[in-house]
Design a protein around this motif. Structure first.
Motif, PDB file in Angstrom:
ATOM      1  N   PHE A 105       0.828  -1.213   0.000  1.00  0.00           N
ATOM      2  CA  PHE A 105       0.000   0.000   0.000  1.00  0.00           C
ATOM      3  C   PHE A 105       0.860   1.259   0.000  1.00  0.00           C
ATOM      4  N   LEU A 106       1.915   1.274   0.827  1.00  0.00           N
ATOM      5  CA  LEU A 106       2.784   2.440   0.896  1.00  0.00           C
ATOM      6  C   LEU A 106       3.544   2.653  -0.409  1.00  0.00           C
ATOM      7  N   GLN A 107       3.911   1.558  -1.059  1.00  0.00           N
ATOM      8  CA  GLN A 107       4.581   1.692  -2.349  1.00  0.00           C
ATOM      9  C   GLN A 107       3.646   2.292  -3.395  1.00  0.00           C
ATOM     10  N   MET A 108       2.381   1.940  -3.333  1.00  0.00           N
ATOM     11  CA  MET A 108       1.393   2.532  -4.246  1.00  0.00           C
ATOM     12  C   MET A 108       1.134   3.991  -3.878  1.00  0.00           C
ATOM     13  N   LEU A 109       1.188   4.278  -2.578  1.00  0.00           N
ATOM     14  CA  LEU A 109       0.842   5.621  -2.107  1.00  0.00           C
ATOM     15  C   LEU A 109       1.827   6.670  -2.602  1.00  0.00           C
ATOM     16  N   ARG A 110       3.091   6.292  -2.792  1.00  0.00           N
ATOM     17  CA  ARG A 110       4.069   7.288  -3.198  1.00  0.00           C
ATOM     18  C   ARG A 110       3.876   7.773  -4.637  1.00  0.00           C
ATOM     19  N   LYS A 111       3.008   7.105  -5.371  1.00  0.00           N
ATOM     20  CA  LYS A 111       2.645   7.624  -6.683  1.00  0.00           C
ATOM     21  C   LYS A 111       1.777   8.871  -6.559  1.00  0.00           C
ATOM     22  N   GLY A 112       1.236   9.075  -5.353  1.00  0.00           N
ATOM     23  CA  GLY A 112       0.312  10.190  -5.155  1.00  0.00           C
ATOM     24  C   GLY A 112       0.893  11.533  -5.502  1.00  0.00           C
ATOM     25  N   LEU A 193      -4.073  22.795  12.198  1.00  0.00           N
ATOM     26  CA  LEU A 193      -4.463  21.395  12.052  1.00  0.00           C
ATOM     27  C   LEU A 193      -3.829  20.777  10.803  1.00  0.00           C
ATOM     28  N   LEU A 194      -3.849  21.523   9.694  1.00  0.00           N
ATOM     29  CA  LEU A 194      -3.275  20.998   8.452  1.00  0.00           C
ATOM     30  C   LEU A 194      -1.767  20.821   8.575  1.00  0.00           C
ATOM     31  N   PHE A 195      -1.111  21.793   9.178  1.00  0.00           N
ATOM     32  CA  PHE A 195       0.343  21.707   9.297  1.00  0.00           C
ATOM     33  C   PHE A 195       0.744  20.619  10.285  1.00  0.00           C
ATOM     34  N   ALA A 196      -0.006  20.504  11.378  1.00  0.00           N
ATOM     35  CA  ALA A 196       0.279  19.439  12.334  1.00  0.00           C
ATOM     36  C   ALA A 196       0.107  18.069  11.694  1.00  0.00           C
ATOM     37  N   GLY A 197      -0.873  17.946  10.781  1.00  0.00           N
ATOM     38  CA  GLY A 197      -1.070  16.678  10.086  1.00  0.00           C
ATOM     39  C   GLY A 197       0.143  16.267   9.278  1.00  0.00           C
ATOM     40  N   ILE A 198       0.840  17.259   8.687  1.00  0.00           N
ATOM     41  CA  ILE A 198       2.055  16.958   7.917  1.00  0.00           C
ATOM     42  C   ILE A 198       3.130  16.367   8.822  1.00  0.00           C
ATOM     43  N   GLN A 206       8.652   7.570   7.815  1.00  0.00           N
ATOM     44  CA  GLN A 206       9.625   8.655   7.805  1.00  0.00           C
ATOM     45  C   GLN A 206       9.488   9.473   6.525  1.00  0.00           C
ATOM     46  N   ARG A 207       9.481  10.804   6.704  1.00  0.00           N
ATOM     47  CA  ARG A 207       9.303  11.742   5.581  1.00  0.00           C
ATOM     48  C   ARG A 207       8.072  11.365   4.744  1.00  0.00           C
ATOM     49  N   PHE A 208       6.969  11.120   5.416  1.00  0.00           N
ATOM     50  CA  PHE A 208       5.746  10.704   4.736  1.00  0.00           C
ATOM     51  C   PHE A 208       5.319  11.735   3.693  1.00  0.00           C
ATOM     52  N   TRP A 209       5.373  13.016   4.060  1.00  0.00           N
ATOM     53  CA  TRP A 209       4.963  14.080   3.142  1.00  0.00           C
ATOM     54  C   TRP A 209       5.847  14.092   1.900  1.00  0.00           C
ATOM     55  N   CYS A 210       7.138  14.015   2.095  1.00  0.00           N
ATOM     56  CA  CYS A 210       8.069  14.086   0.970  1.00  0.00           C
ATOM     57  C   CYS A 210       7.930  12.869   0.049  1.00  0.00           C
ATOM     58  N   SER A 246      17.839   2.110   5.868  1.00  0.00           N
ATOM     59  CA  SER A 246      18.223   3.453   6.320  1.00  0.00           C
ATOM     60  C   SER A 246      17.747   4.560   5.394  1.00  0.00           C
ATOM     61  N   CYS A 247      17.354   4.244   4.179  1.00  0.00           N
ATOM     62  CA  CYS A 247      16.948   5.279   3.211  1.00  0.00           C
ATOM     63  C   CYS A 247      15.685   5.986   3.695  1.00  0.00           C
ATOM     64  N   PRO A 248      15.713   7.308   3.888  1.00  0.00           N
ATOM     65  CA  PRO A 248      14.549   8.023   4.433  1.00  0.00           C
ATOM     66  C   PRO A 248      13.391   8.162   3.458  1.00  0.00           C
ATOM     67  N   THR A 249      13.612   7.877   2.180  1.00  0.00           N
ATOM     68  CA  THR A 249      12.534   8.006   1.196  1.00  0.00           C
ATOM     69  C   THR A 249      12.259   6.707   0.448  1.00  0.00           C
ATOM     70  N   SER A 250      12.812   5.608   0.903  1.00  0.00           N
ATOM     71  CA  SER A 250      12.619   4.296   0.247  1.00  0.00           C
ATOM     72  C   SER A 250      12.974   4.352  -1.237  1.00  0.00           C
ATOM     73  N   ALA A 251      14.105   4.982  -1.528  1.00  0.00           N
ATOM     74  CA  ALA A 251      14.543   5.105  -2.916  1.00  0.00           C
ATOM     75  C   ALA A 251      15.288   3.877  -3.413  1.00  0.00           C
ATOM     76  N   ILE A 252      15.508   2.906  -2.521  1.00  0.00           N
ATOM     77  CA  ILE A 252      16.241   1.690  -2.904  1.00  0.00           C
ATOM     78  C   ILE A 252      15.262   0.521  -2.918  1.00  0.00           C
ATOM     79  N   PRO A 253      14.985  -0.067  -4.083  1.00  0.00           N
ATOM     80  CA  PRO A 253      14.018  -1.168  -4.169  1.00  0.00           C
ATOM     81  C   PRO A 253      14.602  -2.485  -3.652  1.00  0.00           C
ATOM     82  N   GLU A 254      13.981  -3.599  -4.018  1.00  0.00           N
ATOM     83  CA  GLU A 254      14.422  -4.909  -3.531  1.00  0.00           C
ATOM     84  C   GLU A 254      15.865  -5.207  -3.920  1.00  0.00           C
TER      85      GLU A 254
END
Length: 552
Positions: A105-112, A193-198, A206-210, A246-254
Motif C-alpha cells: 500500500f505504501l509503495q502505491m501511495l508514493r505515486k500520489g 491542524l493541516l500543518f500538524a497533520g504533515i 519517515q518523511r511521509f509528506w516528501c 536506512s533510506c529516508p525516502t525508500s529510494a532503494i528497491p528490492e
C-alpha cells in the motif's frame, strides 16, 4: 553531519528572511527568495495567469540543480523537509518493518505526489491556482505567519513588559515605551491542524509528506532522472539490506543495486551505513549512468488526475453566494484585477505577515472557494497604513504590485459608505467629528441639513484607507464602512495617471484649511487658531506620532 549543518543553515536563512519581511523592508536580499526559487510555483502561476513573471525566473536555478544532482533541494535546502526531519527524529521512531500488505500500500501511495503534480499543472492550465494546497514553501510560510509569528510576538511583548521597569529606571525611555502590535489571524486553527497533520504523518512513515504528497519533490524527481550525479553500487555489494532500511525516502528497491532516482534526495545515508563502501555518488556522463528503476503511473490514475484538474476550474469558481460575499471584500493597495489576482496569488501569507497594522487577514469564503487564504483587509480591526507599501514589495508573483509610496497613495482600494441609521450625528443628533478628524485625505465633509451639521463622504477624495471605519466610536459594526465601490486595480500602468483621469484627488492637505488660509499654511498650535473655524475643522492633533507597527 555535513547535510545536517547545511539543513540548519538553510532553515535559519529561511527564518531570517521571514522575519525581515516587515516594515521598513530591507532590500539587500529578497525576503521572498525561497518562493522565487520554487519552479513549481513559477510554472503554475505563469500557466494560470498566462504571463511571464520576471521575479519567478530565478526558479530556473533550482531546475539546473535538479539536472545536476536530482532532488538535492529536498535533502539539503527545503525548510519544510528539514522541519520534518527534526520532527521525525524528536517525536517518532521510524518503523523499520511493515506487513506485506502495508508495504504494498505504501509503495502505491508514493505515486500520489506525481498525480498531485499533474492535478496542479492541469488546473493551472485551466486558469485555477491550486498549488498552494501542496507546495512546501508556501505551506511553511503560511504556517509560520498564522501560528509561529503571533506566538513570537507574545513572547517579545511579555519580555518587554517585564523589562520595562528596569528600562525606566535606567532612563532608556525608547525601550521602556517600545511595544509591538500583536498580530492575530483568522483561520489560524485550520492552518495549525493541516500543518500538524504533515508532521504527525511521520509516525506512519519517515518523511511521509516528501515521499507521498509533495508535488515539488515529484517535479524535481522527474527532472533528476537525467541528473549527472546518480547513486552507483559496485560489485562489492554483499546485499546486507542496511542501505534499504536506512533510506529516508525508500529510494532503494528490492535489488539494492537499483535506485528509484525520482525518490532519491541525495542524502547519502546509504553510503554512510554501507559496511563494504560499495556505494558512491560520482559525477558521470549520460552514457555511463547506471540503470535506474522508475515509478510507473497507471493510465487510470493519470487520466483521473487530468480530469480532476480540469474539473477544478468549474468547482473552485462556482459559489452560490459569491457575488453577495464580495460586497465587503477589500484587497490590498496595488492588487491586480480580481481574476488575475486569484491566478497569481499563492496564499503564502507573506503580505499578511509583513502588514504593519495586521489589517490584512486571510479569506475563508469571502470570494468563494477560489479565494481561500487570499489576503483581504479587515478595516474594523485596523486601518491600512498610508506610509507603508510592504505588502507589494514582498509579494513574489506580482499579485500585489510593488508600488512606491506616491503610487500606492493613489491605488484606491474602495470607498467609505456612511450608514445614517447607525451614525451618532445622523441618528441621535450627537456631536461627533471623529471620522472627519481622523481622515488623512479630508474625504469627510459636514453640510448643513435642516439646520444641523451632517457628515458626508466625498467619494473623489476617499481612497478606502479605513481609518474612519476603525476609529468610529459606534459599538459593533461601524457607522461608516469601506466597500470596494470604485476601487482602482491595474495590472500595469500608473495609478497616478489613472486617478487623474478619473478625477480623484488624494491630497493629505485638508480642504477647509486651504480655504480658510489662502497661503496654504495651517496653524501650528491651538493657541494660533483663529476665533472662528470653518465647519468640520478641528485643532491639529498634538499627540506624538510613532512609526507604523509600534504603539505607545
Amino acid at each position: 553531519m555535513k547535510r545536517r549543518l547545511i539543513q540548519l543553515v538553510s532553515f535559519l536563512l529561511f527564518l531570517l528572511l521571514f522575519f525581515l519581511a516587515a516594515y521598513p523592508l530591507q532590500q539587500a536580499v529578497p525576503v521572498d527568495l525561497f518562493l522565487r526559487l520554487n519552479p513549481l510555483l513559477a510554472v503554475t502561476v505563469m500557466l494560470a495567469s498566462r504571463a511571464i513573471i520576471a521575479g519567478m525566473l530565478w526558479s530556473g536555478l533550482l531546475l539546473v540543480s535538479a539536472l545536476i544532482a536530482g532532488r538535492v533541494f529536498c535533502g539539503y535546502i527545503c525548510p519544510l523537509g528539514s522541519l520534518i526531519d527534526l520532527a521525525d527524529a524528536l517525536f517518532w521512531k521510524p518503523r523499520r518493518s511493515f506487513s506485506p500488505k502495508t508495504l504494498t500500500f505504501l509503495q502505491m501511495l508514493r505515486k500520489g505526489k506525481f498525480y498531485i503534480l499533474i492535478f496542479t499543472l492541469v488546473s493551472a492550465l485551466f486558469g485555477v491556482t491550486t498549488v498552494y494546497f501542496f507546495d512546501p514553501i508556501a505551506l511553511l510560510t503560511r504556517a509560520l505567519t498564522f501560528i509561529f509569528y503571533p506566538f513570537v510576538l507574545i513572547v517579545i511583548n511579555v519580555f518587554l513588559d517585564l523589562f520595562r521597569p528596569v528600562a525606566e529606571a535606567l532612563d532608556w525611555f525608547s525601550l521602556a515605551r517600545l511595544s509591538f502590535i500583536q498580530h492575530t489571524y483568522y483561520m489560524s486553527a485550520i492552518t495549525l491542524l493541516l500543518f500538524a497533520g504533515i508532521l504527525v504523518a511521520g509516525y506512519v512513515q519517515q518523511r511521509f509528506w516528501c515521499r507521498n504528497v509533495c508535488p515539488l519533490g515529484a517535479l524535481l524527481g522527474l527532472i533528476g532522472r537525467f541528473g549527472l550525479i546518480q547513486r552507483r553500487v559496485s560489485d562489492a555489494c554483499i546485499d546486507c539490506g542496511k542501505c534499504q532500511h536506512s533510506c529516508p525516502t525508500s529510494a532503494i528497491p528490492e535489488n539494492p543495486c537499483d535506485t528509484l532516482s525520482q525518490e532519491c534526495i541525495q542524502c547519502r545515508v546509504c553510503q554512510q551505513v554501507c559496511p563494504v563502501k560499495a556505494i558512491s555518488f560520482p559525477l558521470q556522463a549520460a552514457e555511463r549512468r547506471p540503470q535506474t528503476a522508475s515509478v510507473n503511473l497507471s493510465r487510470r490514475g493519470f487520466l483521473t488526475a487530468i480530469g480532476v484538474g480540469a474539473a477544478s476550474s468549474f468547482v473552485m469558481g462556482i459559489h452560490p453566494s459569491k457575488k453577495l460575499l464580495q460586497a465587503n471584500l477589500i484587497r490590498p493597495p496595488g492588487t491586480v484585477p480580481e481574476a488575475l489576482f486569484l491566478d497569481r496569488c499563492i496564499r503564502c501569507g507573506e503580505c499578511m505577515k509583513a502588514c504593519t497594522t495586521n489589517t490584512l487577514q486571510p479569506s475563508l469564503l469571502e470570494s468563494g472557494l477560489e479565494g481561500l487564504w487570499t489576503p483581504r483587509l479587515e478595516m474594523r480591526y485596523a486601518p491600512c497604513e498610508q506610509r507603508c507599501n510592504v505588502c507589494g514589495q514582498v509579494c513574489p508573483t506580482g499579485a500585489i504590485r510593488a508600488l512606491d509610496l506616491e503610487e500606492r497613495q493613489h491605488a484606491k482600494i474602495g470607498t467609505a459608505v456612511l450608514y445614517r441609521d447607525r451614525c451618532l450625528v445622523w441618528e441621535q443628533d450627537k456631536l461627533c467629528l471623529i471620522c472627519d478628524e481622523q481622515c488623512p485625505y479630508d474625504a469627510i465633509e459636514f453640510r448643513i441639513i435642516e439646520g444641523q451639521r451632517r457628515p458626508f463622504v466625498l467619494e473623489d477624495r476617499c481612497n478606502g484607507c479605513g481609518v474612519c471605519e476603525n476609529k468610529c466610536p459606534v459599538q459593533g459594526q461601524a457607522a461608516i464602512v469601506v466597500t470596494p465601490m470604485a476601487e482602482l486595480r491595474l495590472a500595469e500602468g500608473s495609478y497616478i495617471d489613472a486617478s487623474k483621469r478619473l478625477g480623484y484627488e488624494f491630497s493629505e492637505a485638508r480642504k477647509e484649511v486651504e480655504q480658510f488660509f489662502p497661503d496654504g499654511t495651517a496653524p501650528s498650535s491651538p493657541e494660533s487658531l483663529p476665533e472662528k473655524l470653518p465647519p468640520g475643522f478641528a485643532a491639529p492633533d498634538q499627540t506624538e506620532q510613532l512609526p507604523p507597527g509600534f504603539t505607545q
